[in-house]
Design an enzyme around this catalytic site. Structure first.
Site, PDB file in Angstrom:
ATOM      1  N   LEU A 162      58.855  25.111   1.345  1.00 53.13           N
ATOM      2  CA  LEU A 162      58.616  24.406   2.600  1.00 53.13           C
ATOM      3  C   LEU A 162      59.773  24.572   3.585  1.00 53.13           C
ATOM      4  CD1 LEU A 162      57.035  21.097   1.269  1.00 53.13           C
ATOM      5  CD2 LEU A 162      55.974  22.621   2.942  1.00 53.13           C
ATOM      6  N   ASP A 168      70.973  25.626   2.227  1.00 55.74           N
ATOM      7  CA  ASP A 168      70.438  25.626   0.867  1.00 55.74           C
ATOM      8  C   ASP A 168      71.600  25.802  -0.093  1.00 55.74           C
ATOM      9  OD1 ASP A 168      67.304  26.163  -0.289  1.00 55.74           O
ATOM     10  OD2 ASP A 168      68.960  26.529  -1.668  1.00 55.74           O
ATOM     11  N   ASP A 189      76.687  21.273  -0.183  1.00 59.24           N
ATOM     12  CA  ASP A 189      75.928  20.240  -0.886  1.00 59.24           C
ATOM     13  C   ASP A 189      75.766  19.034   0.034  1.00 59.24           C
ATOM     14  OD1 ASP A 189      74.851  18.338  -2.553  1.00 59.24           O
ATOM     15  OD2 ASP A 189      76.404  18.490  -4.097  1.00 59.24           O
ATOM     16  N   ILE A 190      74.560  18.844   0.556  1.00 60.29           N
ATOM     17  CA  ILE A 190      74.343  17.778   1.540  1.00 60.29           C
ATOM     18  C   ILE A 190      74.314  16.388   0.912  1.00 60.29           C
ATOM     19  CG2 ILE A 190      73.280  19.186   3.321  1.00 60.29           C
ATOM     20  CD1 ILE A 190      71.116  17.175   0.927  1.00 60.29           C
ATOM     21  N   ASN A 233      64.856  18.209   3.963  1.00 58.40           N
ATOM     22  CA  ASN A 233      63.835  18.757   3.073  1.00 58.40           C
ATOM     23  C   ASN A 233      64.347  19.016   1.658  1.00 58.40           C
ATOM     24  OD1 ASN A 233      61.231  20.448   2.569  1.00 58.40           O
ATOM     25  ND2 ASN A 233      62.896  21.885   2.127  1.00 58.40           N
ATOM     26  N   TYR A 288      61.497  10.507  -8.952  1.00 59.20           N
ATOM     27  CA  TYR A 288      61.086  11.175  -7.711  1.00 59.20           C
ATOM     28  C   TYR A 288      60.291  10.234  -6.811  1.00 59.20           C
ATOM     29  CZ  TYR A 288      58.710  14.759  -4.855  1.00 59.20           C
ATOM     30  OH  TYR A 288      58.197  15.517  -3.826  1.00 59.20           O
ATOM     31  N   LYS A 305      61.371   9.051  -3.065  1.00 56.32           N
ATOM     32  CA  LYS A 305      60.520   9.357  -1.908  1.00 56.32           C
ATOM     33  C   LYS A 305      60.032   8.086  -1.217  1.00 56.32           C
ATOM     34  CE  LYS A 305      60.627  13.849  -1.857  1.00 56.32           C
ATOM     35  NZ  LYS A 305      61.369  14.527  -0.772  1.00 56.32           N
ATOM     36  N   THR A 327      54.885  25.190  -3.838  1.00 58.18           N
ATOM     37  CA  THR A 327      56.292  25.579  -3.821  1.00 58.18           C
ATOM     38  C   THR A 327      56.751  25.702  -5.270  1.00 58.18           C
ATOM     39  OG1 THR A 327      57.180  23.321  -3.893  1.00 58.18           O
ATOM     40  CG2 THR A 327      56.613  24.221  -1.718  1.00 58.18           C
TER      41      THR A 327
END
Length: 301
Positions: free
Chosen positions: A19, A38, A73-74, A100, A171, A175, A205
């Site tokens: 995505l 990334d 690394d965000i 994302n 997860y 989310k 994905t």
């Protein structure tokens, strides 16, 4: 390249594949300069020798667009800060942030250990928070200096965060947290010219390849309903100036379908005007539930 994002600078996290890659390419096709972030890890977050961010940035440049890769690394303060700095130092501005990045560590709850819980919450929820915080700090400073931006944030939730998903407690919780974060950010940042929305996409994905193992391509048209590129047009529009006035909303996007999601709101209510005893409370709840809409089914239940 020109389009609805001509002149805008867009950051997309987790943009090396799937995505995120589709979003980055779509923004570039509409005229945006793109910072392709990334970390380059596998679907479960473990180390991967590839550098997908650089590959996507080169793909954009080869098509005539403008892009720069960022491999930080965000989910760390330094990585999130350097992502914003990269946009400002390379292009002199930042207009849109698309959060994302993420990965999966699926387990049933009784088998889900603390490390798998922490890892998924870290990249999804903390990763969204840190990039949002650093971008918002820049935009607030711009607004206070009299340069109110036309800024956009698009966060990535999931149907798992809206309805739950068996085997994905970590997860799903992350989310769901992203949706709440989106609503708070939309309310707090509006004064600085920032709009914040969230997307619950469905696409094929690396993270969903098992769920979508069988293609949904229509034999008569060849339309690949599960292609990640189907989701990107909505993301690009939300990230553009043309989405003026749309904030604090959650959308589902899948194939050719876009849905406005309507979340928690008061349903049937009973008010005794005094304290209930347990038996009375239970009886009241039974009556209220009988007149209420049933919840959507949990994925995999």
């Amino acid at each position: 390249m020109t389009g609805i994002c001509d002149g805008r600078v867009v950051v997309v996290t987790g943009a090396g594949r799937g995505l995120g890659r589709a979003h980055a390419l779509a923004f570039a096709a509409e005229g945006a300069c793109v910072v392709v972030n990334d970390l380059g890890v596998g679907p479960d977050g473990t180390s991967d020798a590839e550098s997908p961010a650089a590959r996507v940035a080169e793909e954009i440049r080869a098509a005539g667009g403008d892009a720069v890769a960022h491999g930080g690394d965000i989910a760390t303060p330094g990585g999130a800060a350097s992502l914003v700095t990269t946009a400002l130092e390379t292009y002199g501005r930042l207009d849109t942030l698309v959060n994302n990045a993420g990965f999966l560590r699926d387990r049933m709850l009784v088998n889900l250990d603390e490390d798998d819980w922490d890892a998924v919450l870290r990249v999804h929820l903390k990763g969204h928070f840190l990039t949002l915080r650093h971008a918002a700090a820049h935009w607030r400073a711009e607004a206070k200096a009299g340069r109110t931006p036309v800024a956009r944030i698009v966060n990535t939730s999931s149907g798992a965060g809206l309805l739950g998903s068996v085997g994905q407690g970590n997860y799903s919780a992350a989310k769901a947290g992203i949706v709440a974060l989106t609503l708070v950010a939309a309310a707090e940042l509006a004064r600085y010219g920032v709009q914040v929305n969230a997307l619950a996409p469905a696409a094929r994905t690396r993270m969903t390849e098992r769920a979508f193992a069988e293609t949904m391509a229509a034999p008569d048209t060849g339309f690949d309903a599960m292609a990640p590129e189907n989701v990107s047009p909505l993301v690009v529009w939300l990230g553009s100036a043309r989405s003026e006035g749309v904030t604090g909303r959650v959308f589902e996007a899948e194939a050719g379908r876009i849905t406005v999601m309507e979340g928690w709101r008061p349903g049937p209510t009973a008010d005794k005007g005094a304290r209930w005893n347990p038996a009375e409370a239970g009886e009241a709840v039974r009556k209220l539930l009988a007149g209420s809409e049933p919840p959507g089914p949990v994925y995999g239940a």
